[in-house]
Scaffold this motif. Structure first.
Motif, PDB file in Angstrom:
ATOM      1  N   ASN A   1       0.829  -1.199   0.000  1.00  0.00           N
ATOM      2  CA  ASN A   1       0.000   0.000   0.000  1.00  0.00           C
ATOM      3  C   ASN A   1       0.869   1.257   0.000  1.00  0.00           C
ATOM      4  O   ASN A   1       0.587   2.206  -0.742  1.00  0.00           O
ATOM      5  CB  ASN A   1      -0.937  -0.011   1.205  1.00  0.00           C
ATOM      6  CG  ASN A   1      -1.955   1.093   1.156  1.00  0.00           C
ATOM      7  OD1 ASN A   1      -2.708   1.209   0.197  1.00  0.00           O
ATOM      8  ND2 ASN A   1      -1.993   1.898   2.192  1.00  0.00           N
ATOM      9  N   ASN A   2       1.923   1.252   0.812  1.00  0.00           N
ATOM     10  CA  ASN A   2       2.844   2.397   0.831  1.00  0.00           C
ATOM     11  C   ASN A   2       3.529   2.588  -0.517  1.00  0.00           C
ATOM     12  O   ASN A   2       3.733   3.722  -0.960  1.00  0.00           O
ATOM     13  CB  ASN A   2       3.881   2.225   1.939  1.00  0.00           C
ATOM     14  CG  ASN A   2       3.292   2.377   3.318  1.00  0.00           C
ATOM     15  OD1 ASN A   2       2.224   2.945   3.492  1.00  0.00           O
ATOM     16  ND2 ASN A   2       3.988   1.850   4.311  1.00  0.00           N
ATOM     17  N   GLN A   3       3.876   1.499  -1.176  1.00  0.00           N
ATOM     18  CA  GLN A   3       4.502   1.589  -2.498  1.00  0.00           C
ATOM     19  C   GLN A   3       3.538   2.199  -3.514  1.00  0.00           C
ATOM     20  O   GLN A   3       3.923   3.047  -4.319  1.00  0.00           O
ATOM     21  CB  GLN A   3       4.975   0.216  -2.959  1.00  0.00           C
ATOM     22  CG  GLN A   3       6.146  -0.305  -2.160  1.00  0.00           C
ATOM     23  CD  GLN A   3       6.511  -1.731  -2.504  1.00  0.00           C
ATOM     24  OE1 GLN A   3       5.817  -2.406  -3.252  1.00  0.00           O
ATOM     25  NE2 GLN A   3       7.608  -2.199  -1.936  1.00  0.00           N
ATOM     26  N   PHE A   4       2.283   1.757  -3.495  1.00  0.00           N
ATOM     27  CA  PHE A   4       1.288   2.335  -4.401  1.00  0.00           C
ATOM     28  C   PHE A   4       1.088   3.817  -4.117  1.00  0.00           C
ATOM     29  O   PHE A   4       0.995   4.629  -5.035  1.00  0.00           O
ATOM     30  CB  PHE A   4      -0.058   1.608  -4.294  1.00  0.00           C
ATOM     31  CG  PHE A   4      -0.230   0.513  -5.284  1.00  0.00           C
ATOM     32  CD1 PHE A   4      -0.438   0.776  -6.618  1.00  0.00           C
ATOM     33  CD2 PHE A   4      -0.180  -0.806  -4.871  1.00  0.00           C
ATOM     34  CE1 PHE A   4      -0.596  -0.240  -7.540  1.00  0.00           C
ATOM     35  CE2 PHE A   4      -0.343  -1.833  -5.777  1.00  0.00           C
ATOM     36  CZ  PHE A   4      -0.548  -1.552  -7.113  1.00  0.00           C
ATOM     37  N   ASN A   5       1.022   4.177  -2.842  1.00  0.00           N
ATOM     38  CA  ASN A   5       0.854   5.587  -2.493  1.00  0.00           C
ATOM     39  C   ASN A   5       2.021   6.426  -2.992  1.00  0.00           C
ATOM     40  O   ASN A   5       1.820   7.543  -3.471  1.00  0.00           O
ATOM     41  CB  ASN A   5       0.670   5.748  -0.987  1.00  0.00           C
ATOM     42  CG  ASN A   5      -0.685   5.276  -0.520  1.00  0.00           C
ATOM     43  OD1 ASN A   5      -1.639   5.191  -1.296  1.00  0.00           O
ATOM     44  ND2 ASN A   5      -0.780   4.945   0.756  1.00  0.00           N
ATOM     45  N   ALA A   6       3.227   5.902  -2.916  1.00  0.00           N
ATOM     46  CA  ALA A   6       4.402   6.624  -3.414  1.00  0.00           C
ATOM     47  C   ALA A   6       4.324   6.805  -4.927  1.00  0.00           C
ATOM     48  O   ALA A   6       4.652   7.876  -5.453  1.00  0.00           O
ATOM     49  CB  ALA A   6       5.679   5.884  -3.026  1.00  0.00           C
TER      50      ALA A   6
ATOM     51  N   ILE B   1       3.244  10.359  -9.625  1.00  0.00           N
ATOM     52  CA  ILE B   1       2.447  10.679 -10.815  1.00  0.00           C
ATOM     53  C   ILE B   1       1.740  12.016 -10.627  1.00  0.00           C
ATOM     54  O   ILE B   1       1.757  12.866 -11.516  1.00  0.00           O
ATOM     55  CB  ILE B   1       1.428   9.554 -11.104  1.00  0.00           C
ATOM     56  CG1 ILE B   1       2.160   8.292 -11.554  1.00  0.00           C
ATOM     57  CG2 ILE B   1       0.423  10.002 -12.172  1.00  0.00           C
ATOM     58  CD1 ILE B   1       1.288   7.065 -11.611  1.00  0.00           C
ATOM     59  N   TYR B   2       1.123  12.205  -9.473  1.00  0.00           N
ATOM     60  CA  TYR B   2       0.396  13.436  -9.205  1.00  0.00           C
ATOM     61  C   TYR B   2       1.339  14.650  -9.243  1.00  0.00           C
ATOM     62  O   TYR B   2       1.005  15.670  -9.849  1.00  0.00           O
ATOM     63  CB  TYR B   2      -0.301  13.360  -7.847  1.00  0.00           C
ATOM     64  CG  TYR B   2      -1.117  14.584  -7.538  1.00  0.00           C
ATOM     65  CD1 TYR B   2      -2.367  14.770  -8.105  1.00  0.00           C
ATOM     66  CD2 TYR B   2      -0.619  15.575  -6.702  1.00  0.00           C
ATOM     67  CE1 TYR B   2      -3.121  15.897  -7.841  1.00  0.00           C
ATOM     68  CE2 TYR B   2      -1.359  16.704  -6.424  1.00  0.00           C
ATOM     69  CZ  TYR B   2      -2.609  16.874  -7.005  1.00  0.00           C
ATOM     70  OH  TYR B   2      -3.337  17.994  -6.740  1.00  0.00           O
TER      71      TYR B   2
ATOM     72  N   TYR C   1       2.425  15.184 -13.076  1.00  0.00           N
ATOM     73  CA  TYR C   1       1.482  15.306 -14.183  1.00  0.00           C
ATOM     74  C   TYR C   1       0.150  15.976 -13.848  1.00  0.00           C
ATOM     75  O   TYR C   1      -0.638  16.253 -14.738  1.00  0.00           O
ATOM     76  CB  TYR C   1       1.205  13.924 -14.778  1.00  0.00           C
ATOM     77  CG  TYR C   1       2.469  13.251 -15.243  1.00  0.00           C
ATOM     78  CD1 TYR C   1       3.121  13.715 -16.393  1.00  0.00           C
ATOM     79  CD2 TYR C   1       3.023  12.192 -14.552  1.00  0.00           C
ATOM     80  CE1 TYR C   1       4.285  13.103 -16.824  1.00  0.00           C
ATOM     81  CE2 TYR C   1       4.191  11.590 -14.987  1.00  0.00           C
ATOM     82  CZ  TYR C   1       4.816  12.054 -16.113  1.00  0.00           C
ATOM     83  OH  TYR C   1       5.970  11.471 -16.546  1.00  0.00           O
ATOM     84  N   ALA C   2      -0.137  16.215 -12.594  1.00  0.00           N
ATOM     85  CA  ALA C   2      -1.450  16.750 -12.233  1.00  0.00           C
ATOM     86  C   ALA C   2      -1.522  18.275 -12.320  1.00  0.00           C
ATOM     87  O   ALA C   2      -2.555  18.859 -12.090  1.00  0.00           O
ATOM     88  CB  ALA C   2      -1.821  16.309 -10.837  1.00  0.00           C
ATOM     89  N   LYS C   3      -0.426  18.911 -12.660  1.00  0.00           N
ATOM     90  CA  LYS C   3      -0.424  20.372 -12.685  1.00  0.00           C
ATOM     91  C   LYS C   3      -0.785  20.912 -14.052  1.00  0.00           C
ATOM     92  O   LYS C   3      -0.613  20.444 -15.058  1.00  0.00           O
ATOM     93  CB  LYS C   3       0.938  20.897 -12.257  1.00  0.00           C
ATOM     94  CG  LYS C   3       1.224  20.536 -10.830  1.00  0.00           C
ATOM     95  CD  LYS C   3       2.563  21.012 -10.405  1.00  0.00           C
ATOM     96  CE  LYS C   3       2.810  20.593  -8.963  1.00  0.00           C
ATOM     97  NZ  LYS C   3       4.069  20.997  -8.455  1.00  0.00           N
TER      98      LYS C   3
END
Length: 53
Positions: A37-42, A47-48, A51-53
């Protein structure tokens, strides 16, 4: 960024739930899936931030 293989991937598709949802259902699952779960959150944060800007 490597992602550790875990049995949770099979469970995700069998139960059609996210890792976070599975962790909320069981204290044992919370412990077992914490690292993945921590790996996915990282990965999501990376990505955010790029690329989210």
């Amino acid at each position: 960024m490597p992602l550790k293989y875990s049995a949770v991937f099979d469970v995700i598709f069998e139960q059609e739930k996210s890792i976070a949802q599975l962790m909320d259902l069981s204290g044992l699952a919370k412990y077992q899936y914490k690292e993945v779960n921590n790996q996915f959150n990282a990965i999501y944060q990376l990505i955010y931030s790029k690329y989210a800007k």
